[in-house]
Design a protein around this motif. Sequence first.
Motif, mmCIF file in Angstrom:
data_model
loop_
_atom_site.group_PDB
_atom_site.id
_atom_site.type_symbol
_atom_site.label_atom_id
_atom_site.label_comp_id
_atom_site.label_asym_id
_atom_site.label_seq_id
_atom_site.Cartn_x
_atom_site.Cartn_y
_atom_site.Cartn_z
ATOM 1 N N ALA A 236 0.847 -1.195 0.000
ATOM 2 C CA ALA A 236 0.000 0.000 0.000
ATOM 3 C C ALA A 236 0.880 1.242 0.000
ATOM 4 C CB ALA A 236 -0.921 0.001 1.214
ATOM 5 N N GLN A 237 0.418 2.301 -0.653
ATOM 6 C CA GLN A 237 1.237 3.498 -0.775
ATOM 7 C C GLN A 237 1.232 4.364 0.487
ATOM 8 O OE1 GLN A 237 -0.990 2.555 -3.171
ATOM 9 N NE2 GLN A 237 0.423 1.929 -4.790
ATOM 10 N N ALA A 238 0.134 4.331 1.244
ATOM 11 C CA ALA A 238 0.023 5.239 2.391
ATOM 12 C C ALA A 238 -1.195 4.857 3.221
ATOM 13 C CB ALA A 238 -0.115 6.678 1.897
ATOM 14 N N PRO A 239 -1.304 5.392 4.434
ATOM 15 C CA PRO A 239 -2.586 5.289 5.148
ATOM 16 C C PRO A 239 -3.653 6.047 4.368
ATOM 17 C CG PRO A 239 -0.826 6.033 6.617
ATOM 18 C CD PRO A 239 -0.282 6.113 5.230
ATOM 19 N N ALA A 240 -4.882 5.590 4.445
ATOM 20 C CA ALA A 240 -5.974 6.256 3.743
ATOM 21 C C ALA A 240 -6.440 7.515 4.469
ATOM 22 C CB ALA A 240 -7.157 5.298 3.581
ATOM 23 N N TYR A 241 -6.073 7.645 5.743
ATOM 24 C CA TYR A 241 -6.478 8.789 6.561
ATOM 25 C C TYR A 241 -5.648 8.758 7.829
ATOM 26 C CZ TYR A 241 -9.233 4.940 8.537
ATOM 27 O OH TYR A 241 -9.629 3.730 9.065
ATOM 28 N N GLY A 242 -5.729 9.814 8.602
ATOM 29 C CA GLY A 242 -5.025 9.842 9.886
ATOM 30 C C GLY A 242 -5.638 8.832 10.834
ATOM 31 N N GLY A 243 -4.884 7.802 11.161
ATOM 32 C CA GLY A 243 -5.422 6.696 11.942
ATOM 33 C C GLY A 243 -5.665 7.050 13.404
ATOM 34 N N ILE A 244 -6.556 6.284 14.013
ATOM 35 C CA ILE A 244 -6.890 6.416 15.433
ATOM 36 C C ILE A 244 -6.401 5.163 16.152
ATOM 37 C CG2 ILE A 244 -8.788 6.554 17.102
ATOM 38 C CD1 ILE A 244 -10.427 7.895 14.777
ATOM 39 N N VAL A 245 -5.577 5.345 17.163
ATOM 40 C CA VAL A 245 -5.215 4.261 18.073
ATOM 41 C C VAL A 245 -5.429 4.816 19.474
ATOM 42 C CG1 VAL A 245 -3.449 2.651 18.872
ATOM 43 C CG2 VAL A 245 -3.500 3.342 16.460
ATOM 44 N N ALA A 246 -6.501 4.390 20.117
ATOM 45 C CA ALA A 246 -6.954 5.012 21.352
ATOM 46 C C ALA A 246 -7.065 3.976 22.467
ATOM 47 C CB ALA A 246 -8.304 5.688 21.137
ATOM 48 N N ALA A 247 -6.345 4.199 23.542
ATOM 49 C CA ALA A 247 -6.355 3.283 24.686
ATOM 50 C C ALA A 247 -7.249 3.835 25.790
ATOM 51 C CB ALA A 247 -4.942 3.088 25.219
ATOM 52 N N GLY A 248 -8.035 2.956 26.394
ATOM 53 C CA GLY A 248 -8.847 3.342 27.539
ATOM 54 C C GLY A 248 -9.851 4.424 27.212
ATOM 55 N N ALA A 249 -9.905 5.464 28.055
ATOM 56 C CA ALA A 249 -10.886 6.533 27.888
ATOM 57 C C ALA A 249 -10.686 7.311 26.594
ATOM 58 C CB ALA A 249 -10.813 7.491 29.080
ATOM 59 N N ASN A 250 -9.498 7.240 26.011
ATOM 60 C CA ASN A 250 -9.262 7.944 24.745
ATOM 61 C C ASN A 250 -10.175 7.438 23.632
ATOM 62 O OD1 ASN A 250 -7.207 9.465 25.908
ATOM 63 N ND2 ASN A 250 -5.605 8.022 25.305
ATOM 64 N N ALA A 251 -10.669 6.207 23.778
ATOM 65 C CA ALA A 251 -11.563 5.649 22.761
ATOM 66 C C ALA A 251 -12.901 6.373 22.695
ATOM 67 C CB ALA A 251 -11.792 4.162 23.024
ATOM 68 N N CYS A 252 -13.199 7.194 23.699
ATOM 69 C CA CYS A 252 -14.436 7.970 23.689
ATOM 70 C C CYS A 252 -14.273 9.297 22.956
ATOM 71 C CB CYS A 252 -14.909 8.221 25.123
ATOM 72 S SG CYS A 252 -15.379 6.711 26.008
ATOM 73 N N VAL A 253 -13.063 9.553 22.434
ATOM 74 C CA VAL A 253 -12.793 10.737 21.613
ATOM 75 C C VAL A 253 -12.797 10.280 20.164
ATOM 76 C CG1 VAL A 253 -11.183 12.620 21.110
ATOM 77 C CG2 VAL A 253 -11.394 11.730 23.464
ATOM 78 N N LEU A 254 -13.760 10.746 19.388
ATOM 79 C CA LEU A 254 -14.013 10.134 18.084
ATOM 80 C C LEU A 254 -12.844 10.231 17.130
ATOM 81 C CD1 LEU A 254 -17.734 11.020 17.352
ATOM 82 C CD2 LEU A 254 -16.775 8.969 18.371
ATOM 83 N N HIS A 255 -12.136 11.363 17.100
ATOM 84 C CA HIS A 255 -11.035 11.537 16.161
ATOM 85 C C HIS A 255 -9.691 11.620 16.889
ATOM 86 C CE1 HIS A 255 -13.900 13.281 12.878
ATOM 87 N NE2 HIS A 255 -13.965 11.969 12.992
ATOM 88 N N TYR A 256 -9.549 10.807 17.901
ATOM 89 C CA TYR A 256 -8.313 10.805 18.691
ATOM 90 C C TYR A 256 -7.167 10.219 17.867
ATOM 91 C CZ TYR A 256 -4.995 9.594 22.386
ATOM 92 O OH TYR A 256 -3.856 9.477 23.159
ATOM 93 N N PRO A 257 -6.038 10.933 17.713
ATOM 94 C CA PRO A 257 -4.897 10.356 16.987
ATOM 95 C C PRO A 257 -4.054 9.489 17.903
ATOM 96 C CG PRO A 257 -4.386 12.588 17.646
ATOM 97 C CD PRO A 257 -5.800 12.326 18.116
ATOM 98 N N ALA A 258 -3.267 8.584 17.329
ATOM 99 C CA ALA A 258 -2.360 7.779 18.145
ATOM 100 C C ALA A 258 -1.405 8.709 18.871
ATOM 101 C CB ALA A 258 -1.590 6.801 17.261
ATOM 102 N N GLY A 259 -1.345 8.572 20.191
ATOM 103 C CA GLY A 259 -0.530 9.474 21.002
ATOM 104 C C GLY A 259 0.463 8.731 21.878
ATOM 105 N N ASN A 260 0.781 9.359 23.002
ATOM 106 C CA ASN A 260 1.790 8.814 23.917
ATOM 107 C C ASN A 260 1.191 7.970 25.034
ATOM 108 O OD1 ASN A 260 3.877 10.169 22.556
ATOM 109 N ND2 ASN A 260 3.465 12.056 23.704
ATOM 110 N N ALA A 261 -0.134 7.863 25.084
ATOM 111 C CA ALA A 261 -0.757 7.121 26.182
ATOM 112 C C ALA A 261 -0.327 5.662 26.162
ATOM 113 C CB ALA A 261 -2.272 7.224 26.086
#
Length: 469
Positions: A236-261
Amino acid sequence: MNSSTESHSLGVDVYRRRRERVLAALRQTGGGLAVIATAPEVMRNRDADYPFRHDSYFYYLTGFTEPEAVLVLDASADTEAGDPASILFCREKNVERETWEGFRYGPEAARYAFGFDAAFPIDQLDTEMPRLLADMPAIHYALGSSAELDAQVRGWLKAVRAQSRIGVKAPSKASDLLPILDEMRLVKDDHELAIMRRAASISAEAHRRAMQTCRPGMHEYEIEAELLYTFRRRGAQAPAYGGIVAAGANACVLHYPAGNAIACEGDLILIDAACELDGYASDITRTFPATGRFTSAQREIYDIVLAAQYAAIDATRAGVSFDAPHEAAVRVLAQGLLDTGIVDKNKFATVDDVIAERAYQRFYMHRTSHWLGMDVHDAGDYRDAHAPLDDHGARAWRKLVAGMTLTIEPGLYIRAAEDVPERYANIGIRIEDDAIVTAAGCELITREVPVDPDEIEALMRDARTPNAS
């Protein structure tokens, strides 16, 4: 030359047929000239650009991936007399620049490789366009989508009007080209569906890898790295969009980006991520326990969301309203919220009350589906443009047609609050698959990654078992 360009140049007839469809549609409206530009290159900082990604409309009609390119379609051309109906403007061959930036087709090679009737250097666009527009009845382009293109069109028209004293007429009409292209893009052909199935397979493999490698103590960005690795490793050439990887309560944020949690014991991990392959997006969301085993409360909510997805899937088929899958999912989610006490049973006696008062929207605030294709939120109206307005000023939802592609993605996002049962606090779950509408139902193309909670637990358990294959 990259593999994507090679594959699409081999399928040149696909793009030629699409251009012919646009030309036929324009001829029905009186002819004229259509202009479709690719995306501009964008500076990231100082002398570094963002990775270039072509404009989807331009690519849909050309298969051409180089920057600085414009397609012109002449619906008034006399093709029997040899007038060109499809014209490409692109960068010239430049050996010195190719040393720095890679292969360029140049106008002549691009003309033959991609099946255009004529081709010119992009530097000649402002010279050639007034000539091409002379005595045309209309110009068709993406009105208002680009200030730069709007300014160029005004400049071309001004140059044509300057010739009025010698009898040259400028187009008297400017119309938006996108509605024609949107309707074309909405129903996918076999060429498109084949690419989308491959993209879905790659993305599913990436989600499986994320499930298998996830452990408590990992950062969200470490899990994201497993996804990105698989996308590129599989071509694949690239991600299709800015991905979401959300742990715990971060999953309740709809457009949460993968962070340091850090994923902790007892956390759910919500991943909404997928790849783009040869210009087409996939879109998958899965939610799984960091430890490899759902808690009883997590399983309760997961089962509700999964049941809602199955209800939406059952409601997805040719001939039904676009809104039918959403209505089916909402009913299941609303009943689940009532049964668990997340929605107050003293205020809402029945599921119909929950739906009527939209009490579910606090926990489910997005829709169940969106179009999918070259863009992750793909082109096409959701409502029937020909339907009359109802009492609320809205038109009826359009009917699904075989070959349409859409997501099916219900979810529940239960933020901690005084009126929320504590056992469900901060649980965020979404399950999303990509579907191709068929006459009898729909084809799910992303189910190579499991959705059944027992299968998810088994996949994660097997990955953690010593000497597991």
